[in-house]
Write a protein that holds these residues in place. Structure first.
Motif, PDB file in Angstrom:
ATOM      1  N   ASN A 155      34.167  33.573  29.350  1.00  0.00           N
ATOM      2  CA  ASN A 155      33.755  34.988  29.367  1.00  0.00           C
ATOM      3  C   ASN A 155      34.871  35.795  30.038  1.00  0.00           C
ATOM      4  O   ASN A 155      35.876  35.222  30.485  1.00  0.00           O
ATOM      5  CB  ASN A 155      32.415  35.182  30.091  1.00  0.00           C
ATOM      6  CG  ASN A 155      32.462  34.743  31.535  1.00  0.00           C
ATOM      7  OD1 ASN A 155      33.472  34.214  32.001  1.00  0.00           O
ATOM      8  ND2 ASN A 155      31.398  34.967  32.251  1.00  0.00           N
ATOM      9  N   ASN A 156      34.702  37.111  30.089  1.00  0.00           N
ATOM     10  CA  ASN A 156      35.805  37.914  30.604  1.00  0.00           C
ATOM     11  C   ASN A 156      35.991  37.757  32.116  1.00  0.00           C
ATOM     12  O   ASN A 156      37.101  37.853  32.630  1.00  0.00           O
ATOM     13  CB  ASN A 156      35.610  39.390  30.240  1.00  0.00           C
ATOM     14  CG  ASN A 156      36.826  40.214  30.580  1.00  0.00           C
ATOM     15  OD1 ASN A 156      37.955  39.755  30.434  1.00  0.00           O
ATOM     16  ND2 ASN A 156      36.606  41.420  31.075  1.00  0.00           N
ATOM     17  N   ALA A 157      34.878  37.514  32.833  1.00  0.00           N
ATOM     18  CA  ALA A 157      35.012  37.287  34.274  1.00  0.00           C
ATOM     19  C   ALA A 157      35.932  36.084  34.513  1.00  0.00           C
ATOM     20  O   ALA A 157      36.808  36.115  35.390  1.00  0.00           O
ATOM     21  CB  ALA A 157      33.630  37.036  34.898  1.00  0.00           C
ATOM     22  N   ILE A 183      31.382  44.814  38.886  1.00  0.00           N
ATOM     23  CA  ILE A 183      31.049  44.919  37.469  1.00  0.00           C
ATOM     24  C   ILE A 183      29.547  44.790  37.263  1.00  0.00           C
ATOM     25  O   ILE A 183      28.969  45.325  36.343  1.00  0.00           O
ATOM     26  CB  ILE A 183      31.756  43.797  36.660  1.00  0.00           C
ATOM     27  CG1 ILE A 183      33.255  43.779  36.941  1.00  0.00           C
ATOM     28  CG2 ILE A 183      31.505  43.923  35.179  1.00  0.00           C
ATOM     29  CD1 ILE A 183      33.939  45.084  36.755  1.00  0.00           C
ATOM     30  N   PHE A 187      29.677  40.476  40.537  1.00  0.00           N
ATOM     31  CA  PHE A 187      31.076  40.199  40.193  1.00  0.00           C
ATOM     32  C   PHE A 187      31.932  41.348  40.719  1.00  0.00           C
ATOM     33  O   PHE A 187      31.966  42.435  40.148  1.00  0.00           O
ATOM     34  CB  PHE A 187      31.208  40.064  38.668  1.00  0.00           C
ATOM     35  CG  PHE A 187      32.613  39.744  38.197  1.00  0.00           C
ATOM     36  CD1 PHE A 187      33.094  38.442  38.200  1.00  0.00           C
ATOM     37  CD2 PHE A 187      33.451  40.751  37.735  1.00  0.00           C
ATOM     38  CE1 PHE A 187      34.383  38.159  37.741  1.00  0.00           C
ATOM     39  CE2 PHE A 187      34.735  40.470  37.275  1.00  0.00           C
ATOM     40  CZ  PHE A 187      35.194  39.177  37.286  1.00  0.00           C
ATOM     41  N   VAL A 228      42.140  47.641  36.527  1.00  0.00           N
ATOM     42  CA  VAL A 228      40.776  47.291  36.112  1.00  0.00           C
ATOM     43  C   VAL A 228      40.122  48.549  35.566  1.00  0.00           C
ATOM     44  O   VAL A 228      40.108  49.589  36.236  1.00  0.00           O
ATOM     45  CB  VAL A 228      39.957  46.739  37.299  1.00  0.00           C
ATOM     46  CG1 VAL A 228      38.528  46.449  36.873  1.00  0.00           C
ATOM     47  CG2 VAL A 228      40.607  45.468  37.850  1.00  0.00           C
ATOM     48  N   HIS A 229      39.597  48.470  34.388  1.00  0.00           N
ATOM     49  CA  HIS A 229      38.925  49.625  33.794  1.00  0.00           C
ATOM     50  C   HIS A 229      37.604  49.864  34.533  1.00  0.00           C
ATOM     51  O   HIS A 229      36.792  48.941  34.682  1.00  0.00           O
ATOM     52  CB  HIS A 229      38.668  49.358  32.315  1.00  0.00           C
ATOM     53  CG  HIS A 229      37.914  50.458  31.640  1.00  0.00           C
ATOM     54  ND1 HIS A 229      38.274  51.793  31.742  1.00  0.00           N
ATOM     55  CD2 HIS A 229      36.825  50.427  30.847  1.00  0.00           C
ATOM     56  CE1 HIS A 229      37.435  52.521  31.044  1.00  0.00           C
ATOM     57  NE2 HIS A 229      36.543  51.719  30.492  1.00  0.00           N
ATOM     58  N   SER A 231      34.482  50.428  34.247  1.00  0.00           N
ATOM     59  CA  SER A 231      33.717  50.377  33.005  1.00  0.00           C
ATOM     60  C   SER A 231      32.284  50.847  33.138  1.00  0.00           C
ATOM     61  O   SER A 231      31.661  51.200  32.153  1.00  0.00           O
ATOM     62  CB  SER A 231      33.740  48.948  32.471  1.00  0.00           C
ATOM     63  OG  SER A 231      33.272  48.049  33.461  1.00  0.00           O
ATOM     64  N   ASP A 261      42.583  44.498  32.962  1.00  0.00           N
ATOM     65  CA  ASP A 261      41.211  44.068  32.660  1.00  0.00           C
ATOM     66  C   ASP A 261      40.473  45.239  32.030  1.00  0.00           C
ATOM     67  O   ASP A 261      40.108  46.186  32.724  1.00  0.00           O
ATOM     68  CB  ASP A 261      40.509  43.606  33.946  1.00  0.00           C
ATOM     69  CG  ASP A 261      39.024  43.327  33.701  1.00  0.00           C
ATOM     70  OD1 ASP A 261      38.620  43.170  32.528  1.00  0.00           O
ATOM     71  OD2 ASP A 261      38.267  43.259  34.703  1.00  0.00           O
ATOM     72  N   LEU A 262      40.247  45.156  30.733  1.00  0.00           N
ATOM     73  CA  LEU A 262      39.600  46.272  30.026  1.00  0.00           C
ATOM     74  C   LEU A 262      38.081  46.193  30.066  1.00  0.00           C
ATOM     75  O   LEU A 262      37.398  47.141  29.690  1.00  0.00           O
ATOM     76  CB  LEU A 262      40.044  46.287  28.558  1.00  0.00           C
ATOM     77  CG  LEU A 262      41.486  46.664  28.288  1.00  0.00           C
ATOM     78  CD1 LEU A 262      41.720  46.716  26.793  1.00  0.00           C
ATOM     79  CD2 LEU A 262      41.826  48.002  28.923  1.00  0.00           C
ATOM     80  N   GLY A 263      37.531  45.056  30.496  1.00  0.00           N
ATOM     81  CA  GLY A 263      36.071  44.915  30.430  1.00  0.00           C
ATOM     82  C   GLY A 263      35.651  44.769  28.982  1.00  0.00           C
ATOM     83  O   GLY A 263      35.835  43.717  28.383  1.00  0.00           O
ATOM     84  N   SER A 264      35.128  45.846  28.413  1.00  0.00           N
ATOM     85  CA  SER A 264      34.685  45.787  27.029  1.00  0.00           C
ATOM     86  C   SER A 264      35.868  45.720  26.071  1.00  0.00           C
ATOM     87  O   SER A 264      36.016  44.783  25.301  1.00  0.00           O
ATOM     88  CB  SER A 264      33.826  47.018  26.715  1.00  0.00           C
ATOM     89  OG  SER A 264      33.372  46.948  25.392  1.00  0.00           O
ATOM     90  N   SER A 295      36.073  41.270  26.790  1.00  0.00           N
ATOM     91  CA  SER A 295      34.918  40.420  26.488  1.00  0.00           C
ATOM     92  C   SER A 295      34.752  40.196  24.991  1.00  0.00           C
ATOM     93  O   SER A 295      35.058  41.076  24.188  1.00  0.00           O
ATOM     94  CB  SER A 295      33.625  41.092  26.982  1.00  0.00           C
ATOM     95  OG  SER A 295      33.489  40.953  28.363  1.00  0.00           O
ATOM     96  N   GLY A 394      28.754  47.846  30.287  1.00  0.00           N
ATOM     97  CA  GLY A 394      30.063  48.114  30.868  1.00  0.00           C
ATOM     98  C   GLY A 394      31.005  48.776  29.884  1.00  0.00           C
ATOM     99  O   GLY A 394      32.158  48.385  29.746  1.00  0.00           O
TER     100      GLY A 394
HETATM  101  C1  LIG Z   1      32.056  43.352  31.853  1.00  0.00           C
HETATM  102  C2  LIG Z   1      33.313  43.329  32.635  1.00  0.00           C
HETATM  103  C3  LIG Z   1      33.841  42.117  33.122  1.00  0.00           C
HETATM  104  C4  LIG Z   1      33.118  40.827  32.940  1.00  0.00           C
HETATM  105  O1  LIG Z   1      33.067  40.442  31.598  1.00  0.00           O
HETATM  106  P1  LIG Z   1      32.024  39.317  31.142  1.00  0.00           P
HETATM  107  O2  LIG Z   1      32.332  39.107  29.691  1.00  0.00           O
HETATM  108  O3  LIG Z   1      30.665  39.844  31.398  1.00  0.00           O
HETATM  109  O4  LIG Z   1      32.306  38.114  31.942  1.00  0.00           O
HETATM  110  C5  LIG Z   1      35.025  42.156  33.811  1.00  0.00           C
HETATM  111  N1  LIG Z   1      35.682  43.313  34.033  1.00  0.00           N
HETATM  112  C6  LIG Z   1      35.202  44.499  33.565  1.00  0.00           C
HETATM  113  C7  LIG Z   1      35.974  45.750  33.856  1.00  0.00           C
HETATM  114  C8  LIG Z   1      34.007  44.549  32.859  1.00  0.00           C
HETATM  115  O5  LIG Z   1      33.515  45.704  32.414  1.00  0.00           O
END
Ligand SMILES: *Cc1c(COP(=O)(O)O)cnc(C)c1O
Length: 463
Positions: A155-157, A183, A187, A228-229, A231, A261-264, A295, A394
């Motif tokens: 996953n993105n985390a 987040i 997290f 880090v976005h 989000s 880190d864009l999140g979405s 993600s 997010g």
């Molecule tokens: C959602 C998010 C994450 C975590 O992503 P997951 O896929 O839920 O693990 C990390 N960073 C940002 C900025 C996010 O919005």
């Protein structure tokens, strides 16, 4: 069957008149249950049913049939897996608690095919030798984002954790104070940084951070500049953040790396749908980020995954890190992700991927569907109401999509009771309660669920 004794219905007499567990176990119904469930489970269910009626102990003592029906219902409920499909009527498209992105038909087919048997997951069919699971989607990720290399993890985390562990452990990571965010689910970026073994260097202020703040913080120990976005919240007013181009220029002038880190992340321009601009992975790559994380199950609309795209060297260094093995995706995820990415390559994402279909649905369509549901339910307390849906998960905080809902105003039950009743329907319907009404927002209900929602409302009317 057991003598149910006195009929005065209250107190000691009613209690004494309940049949014994042994008597109930002798019945035909119990015998049927014993063929389906282990004896101890059946005994437990019957005991609970009896205890339940003893507690209530008002009115007529329940008949053996009622007690057994109660026990059967308990067993049936216990048999339902706790992880079940639900109807999302909340209007929040990427609802993390409800499993985020529903998948496209093609992604589901691809996942089912891979799940059924063996696969070429780590087997190179050309050479007949061991291959790498990481190659199956990187070509599509590179062509869609313009990156040189790509890697997929759980996953993105974990993508962010892995990138920092591989590129900055034991060294410094420079980040704006405005981006030390949580987040969700606990997290928090500062914690992730610490877990990666990197040292956090904060620059700027909550609302304003300039490119020069990063430049001034560089030391011999600096490994990475991290963006880090933000989000899930918005800072408005007197704000400034450094552009990704400026950060890349500073990082590269000093031989450091920029991680974004864009999140979405969104592969489609969200402004096309009347929304604000959600950052796009291809923009970050073009602007010079060395690693971009996003993600798989947010706006991408695929299965849960964390995607890293970027420069050849940085991605290779990340892939070599031992944590990559601990965070690797499974074959079913990779198949679903590839099928989802293929929709973008074929430029059909907007119609093929459910998340984009929900985002692009027009208020006219949604209004028509809400009316049709209310009409089919034929219930006097269901009517069409304006609603506001959101992308959620997010992305695009504070932005709403105009929508329509079927609003329920039950004559005798509270909103909480109606919402609970809907959650116990099968499959459960998760609604939103606002302004003393229960709202079923049609933007997140799949069109093939409409009739089913209408049936539930009709049943609710006679409750
Ligand atoms: C959602 C998010 C994450 C975590 O992503 P997951 O896929 O839920 O693990 C990390 N960073 C940002 C900025 C996010 O919005």
């Amino acid at each position: 069957m057991a003598d149910v004794g006195t009929r005065d219905g209250t107190g000691e007499d009613a209690r004494r008149s309940l049949p014994s567990i042994g008597q109930l176990l002798e019945t035909e119904t119990a015998r049927r249950l014993l063929q389906e469930f282990p004896r101890a489970t059946v005994v437990d269910a019957i005991r609970s049913a009896v205890a339940d009626s003893r507690e209530r102990a008002t009115g007529e003592p329940p008949s053996p049939e009622t007690l057994l029906a109660n026990a059967s219902a308990r067993l049936a409920r216990g048999d339902e897996p706790s992880l079940r499909p639900v109807v999302n009527a909340t209007g929040i498209i990427l609802h993390t608690n409800l499993g985020r992105a529903p998948l496209s038909a093609a992604a589901i087919r691809a996942m089912e095919r891979l799940a059924q048997g063996y696969s070429s997951l780590e087997f190179d069919l050309q050479r007949g030798a061991r291959g790498s699971r990481h190659g199956h989607v990187s070509d599509l990720l590179c062509s869609l984002t313009g990156a040189e290399a790509a890697l997929v993890v759980n996953n993105n985390a974990s993508a962010v954790l892995l990138a920092l562990a591989a590129l900055a452990a034991g060294r410094e990571v420079v980040i704006s104070r405005g981006q030390l965010v949580e987040i969700g689910g606990g997290f928090r970026i500062p914690d992730v940084l610490r877990q990666s073994g990197a040292r956090l260097v904060e620059v700027g202020t909550t609302n304003r951070t300039y490119a020069e703040d990063y430049a001034a913080a560089l030391t011999d120990e600096t490994a990475v500049l991290l963006r880090v976005h933000a989000s899930n919240f918005r800072v408005v007013g007197f704000t400034h953040s450094a552009s990704i181009e400026d950060l890349a220029a500073i990082a590269h002038r000093h031989g450091r790396l920029l991680v974004d880190d864009l999140g979405s992340g969104s592969l489609l321009p969200t402004e096309r749908f009347g929304l604000g601009h959600e950052p796009m992975p291809q923009e970050s790559v073009r602007a010079g980020a060395d690693v971009v994380c996003f993600s798989g199950d947010k706006l991408l609309g695929g299965p849960q995954a964390g995607i890293l795209v970027g420069g050849e060297q940085a991605i290779a260094a990340i892939t070599r890190h031992p944590l990559t093995r601990a965070l690797r995706p499974d074959k079913v995820t990779l198949a679903g992700l590839r099928a989802t990415l293929a929709h973008y390559v074929r430029q059909e994402a907007e119609t093929a991927i459910p998340v984009w279909r929900m985002i692009s649905a027009t208020p006219d369509e949604l209004g028509a569907r809400a009316s049709a549901i209310a009409r089919a339910a034929g219930s006097p307390f269901a009517h069409v109401a304006d609603s506001t849906a959101a992308v959620g998960g997010g992305s695009l905080p504070g932005e709403v999509l105009p929508s329509f809902a079927v609003a329920l105003e039950h004559p005798t039950r509270s909103c909480a009771q109606v919402a609970e009743w809907l959650r116990h329907w099968s499959p459960p319907i998760v609604a939103r309660v606002a302004h003393d009404r229960v709202l079923l927002d049609v933007r997140t209900i799949a069109p093939n669920e409409d009739q089913f929602v209408a049936d539930a409302i009709e049943a609710l009317a006679s409750w």
